[in-house]
Every structure is written in structure tokens, then in C-alpha cells.
Design an enzyme around this catalytic site. Structure first.
Site, mmCIF file in Angstrom:
data_model
loop_
_atom_site.group_PDB
_atom_site.id
_atom_site.type_symbol
_atom_site.label_atom_id
_atom_site.label_comp_id
_atom_site.label_asym_id
_atom_site.label_seq_id
_atom_site.Cartn_x
_atom_site.Cartn_y
_atom_site.Cartn_z
ATOM 1 C CG ASP A 44 -1.950 1.079 1.212
ATOM 2 O OD1 ASP A 44 -3.125 0.774 1.427
ATOM 3 O OD2 ASP A 44 -1.592 2.250 0.966
ATOM 4 C CG ASP B 150 -2.809 3.347 -2.469
ATOM 5 O OD1 ASP B 150 -3.850 2.693 -2.313
ATOM 6 O OD2 ASP B 150 -2.186 3.879 -1.543
ATOM 7 C CD GLU B 151 -5.656 -1.062 -0.655
ATOM 8 O OE1 GLU B 151 -5.402 -1.958 0.165
ATOM 9 O OE2 GLU B 151 -6.495 -0.185 -0.452
#
Ligand code: TTP
Ligand code: MG
Length: 353
Positions: free
Chosen positions: A8, A102-103
Site C-alpha cells: 500500500d 495504490d494497493e
């Protein structure tokens, strides 16, 4: 025993803005509009020291941190970086399940570099991201998705946190239930009402009790507090929709409360939609009544939904179609689906200056 990594990015949108504009480095910045109706997407860690965070209203944020710099978002750029991060992942494994821009989860049990240590792989991914993209990621390593996801959040920013199998049980006993992945606001409140605060409290409950109180999620909670989560990392899984549901503590019947519920759902949906990085064409409104029957209304626009105002306008159009209500409502949900195939148009926050 599987080896799962959850990556993340730290303060993702804000870090990308600092990367692209060095004058912002080391400063408290927030992504969003400073206007009276503005809501923040995220904030740099410099701003978080002041208590500024995602989903906070801009007005409150500016009070907490008078030097806060508001920066408008550049979604195309976040999407571009996101693809570069995924390219880095693919050097290590093809079993990658992105959750948002983003993860992602990675299954590195069998990996492309023949490395038995998932911790070394996680460190190596963090290094690649830092050296090649100039950004910081946090990583969590464990033997299933649930624990890996919790681990990546433990040591942020720039974290690398490992939950080995023999430590999982003890770790979970002391974990506050609100940190359990899958616990939203409503579930968290329900846990509090029932006096369930820690993993240990959760563990003392029978499967029957959990299913009675939490339905299908009961089984999930029963398992995860014992460190059991067999869900595979699904690389083929493609997100088909994004939704936000608002369950009310008291059933609602009149127009004003209904409208308030819709406005909140628009806010929540928009927050999630921004992280998906795709443009949806269909908005659906779902209304669940006290007898648990639900109805839905939807509208498709070919150019897709690209602003919060647009979602709000259509959501209220759909609202008109469910009135008059035939009985009190317990849940209002909004969903965006039917994503466009081509590269999404720039999704823009409405600037309210
Ligand atoms: P997060 O990973 O939740 O947050 P973050 O990366 O900014 O910070 P950290 O992980 O270090 O705690 O979300 C990723 C991005 O998604 C975030 O940079 C902005 C966007 N986002 C929103 O637009 N609205 C939100 O409410 C949240 C939580 C995130
Ligand atoms: Mg993040």
C-alpha cells in the site's frame, strides 16, 4: 503455507504531487479543493501531524493546519504511476490482485526469482519503487490476505511488517476490532454495542452468535479472528463496480432524511470511485425497505460519470423515481458500474473556490 504480500503506497496522491512538484516536498499538503464543500482525498504525512486526513472537510482541515497547501488531483498521473508499480510487481509474480490504484495483494509462494523469503521480496519491491519511481510503499507480509493487509498498515509510513504464522494468534487477540479488514462504520458500531472491542472479545463468541448478529459476515469474522482466511489472491479478478451503502440506525420515511441519506451516499461513493481509476457509465440507486425487499433504479450515460456533481444530480433524479415511498427505508445504496474500456477520461474534482 502460502506467502502473501500486501503493498500500500504511503499518502499516494499527495506523494505523487510532491514528486512532480519538488517545492511541495516536506510541506503539509492536501489533495482536494479548499472550497466550503471541499472534501480531502488524502494528505501528506506532514499534514497528518496536524490531524488532517482523508475524507475530512477542507474547512476543518484548514483550521487544524493553517499552512495547509491544497493541491488539485491529477488522476491520469496516479493511474500512470499505478501501472508502473504493477510492472514492478510483475517481476516477482503474476499472481497480483490490485484493490485500488495504490494497493495490491501478491502471492509470492512460488515466485519468479526463486526467493524463499517473502520478507526479502517485499523489501526488494519497496526498493524498486523507491529507486525507480521515487515513491514510498508500505508492505505487509503474512500467510493470508487478511493478515497481510493488516500488516501493511501497522508500521506506516515506509513500513515493512511481518506476521509469522506462530505470532498470528497473539497478534489478533490484541488487535482492536475496528482494525479488522472488512469492518465498516456500521459493523464497528454494532461491535461496540455488543461490547466487542478486541480480537480476544471476538474470539470468545460462537459461530452461531456471530451469524445471528452479522449474517454472512459472521462466518468471516469467526475465521479471521483465528487467523484463518483461505481466499486466494485473484489475479484475474477485475473490478466490475464500485458501491457505497448507507444503513440507517432508525428507519427513514420522510423526504428530508432520505435526501440527506442520498447526499451521504454520493459522498461515500465518490470517495471510493476516485481510487478505482476507471470511468463508469451506469449509476444505480438501491433502496431497501424495512421488510428487506429492495428496489433499484439506474441510469446510463455514455460519456461516463466524471464528477461528484454529476453523480449527485443523477442520484437525485433516480430518487424522484422511488417516491412516494411505500414503506420506511433502512438502507440507501449507490453503485457505479459498466466501466469504459478505453483509457478513462480525467476524473475531475469539482473546484469550489
Ligand atoms: P489510502 O491508501 O487509503 O491512503 P493514502 O495512500 O493516501 O495514505 P496511507 O496509505 O499512507 O495511509 O488511499 C489511496 C489513495 O486513494 C489516496 O492517496 C487518495 C485516495 N483516497 C480518496 O480519494 N478518498 C479517501 O477517502 C481515501 C481513504 C483515499
Ligand atoms: Mg495508501
Amino acid at each position: 503455507m502460502r506467502k502473501i504480500i500486501h503493498i500500500d503506497m504511503d499518502a499516494f496522491f499527495a506523494s505523487v504531487e510532491q514528486l512532480d512538484n519538488p517545492s511541495l516536498v516536506g510541506k503539509p499538503i492536501a489533495i482536494g479543493s479548499p472550497g466550503p464543500r471541499g472534501v480531502l482525498s488524502t494528505a501528506s504525512y506532514e499534514a497528518r501531524k496536524f490531524g488532517v486526513k482523508s475524507a475530512m472537510s477542507s474547512v476543518v482541515a484548514a483550521k487544524k493546519c493553517p499552512d495547509l497547501i491544497f493541491v488539485p488531483p491529477h488522476f491520469e498521473r496516479y493511474k500512470e504511476i499505478s501501472l508502473q508499480i504493477r510492472e514492478i510487481f510483475s517481476r516477482y509474480t503474476d499472481i497480483i490482485e490490485p484493490l485500488s490504484l495504490d494497493e495490491a495483494f501478491l502471492d509470492v509462494t512460488y515466485n519468479k526469482i526463486g526467493m524463499p523469503s517473502a520478507t526479502i521480496i517485499a523489501q526488494s519491491i519497496k526498493n524498486d519503487i523507491k529507486n525507480e519511481l521515487g515513491l514510498i510503499a508500505s508492505a505487509g507480509v503474512s500467510y493470508n490476505k487478511f493478515l497481510a493487509k493488516i500488516a501493511s498498515d501497522q508500521d506506516k509510513p515506509n513500513g515493512l511488517f511481518i506476521i509469522p504464522p506462530k505470532e498470528a494468534e497473539d497478534f489478533l487477540l490484541h488487535l482492536p476490532v475496528r482494525k479488522f479488514f472488512g469492518v465498516g462504520k456500521v459493523t464497528a458500531e454494532k461491535f461496540i454495542e455488543l461490547g466487542i472491542v478486541s480480537g480476544q472479545d471476538l474470539r470468545s463468541l460462537s459461530l452461531e452468535f456471530l451469524i445471528n448478529h452479522f449474517g454472512k459476515s459472521g462466518q468471516f469474522f469467526y475465521n479471521v479472528c483465528r487467523g484463518i482466511d483461505d481466499r486466494p489472491v485473484e489475479s484475474q479478478r477485475e473490478r466490475k463496480s464500485v458501491a457505497f451503502e448507507n444503513t440507517f440506525e432508525r428507519d427513514i420515511f420522510e423526504v428530508t432524511s432520505f435526501h440527506r441519506g442520498v447526499t451521504e451516499a454520493v459522498e461515500g461513493l465518490w470517495r471510493r470511485y476516485q481510487r478505482v481509476g476507471k470511468t463508469a457509465k451506469t449509476l444505480q440507486l438501491k433502496v431497501k425497505f424495512i421488510d428487506f425487499k429492495s428496489i433499484s433504479r439506474s441510469l446510463t450515460q455514455l460519456h461516463g460519470f466524471t464528477s461528484k456533481n454529476e453523480i449527485e444530480t443523477i442520484a437525485f433524479q433516480l430518487t424522484q423515481q422511488v417516491f412516494p415511498l411505500r414503506q420506511p427505508v433502512r438502507l440507501i445504496g449507490l453503485q457505479l458500474a459498466n466501466f469504459m474500456d478505453e483509457t478513462p477520461k480525467e476524473v475531475q474534482l469539482t473546484m469550489e473556490l
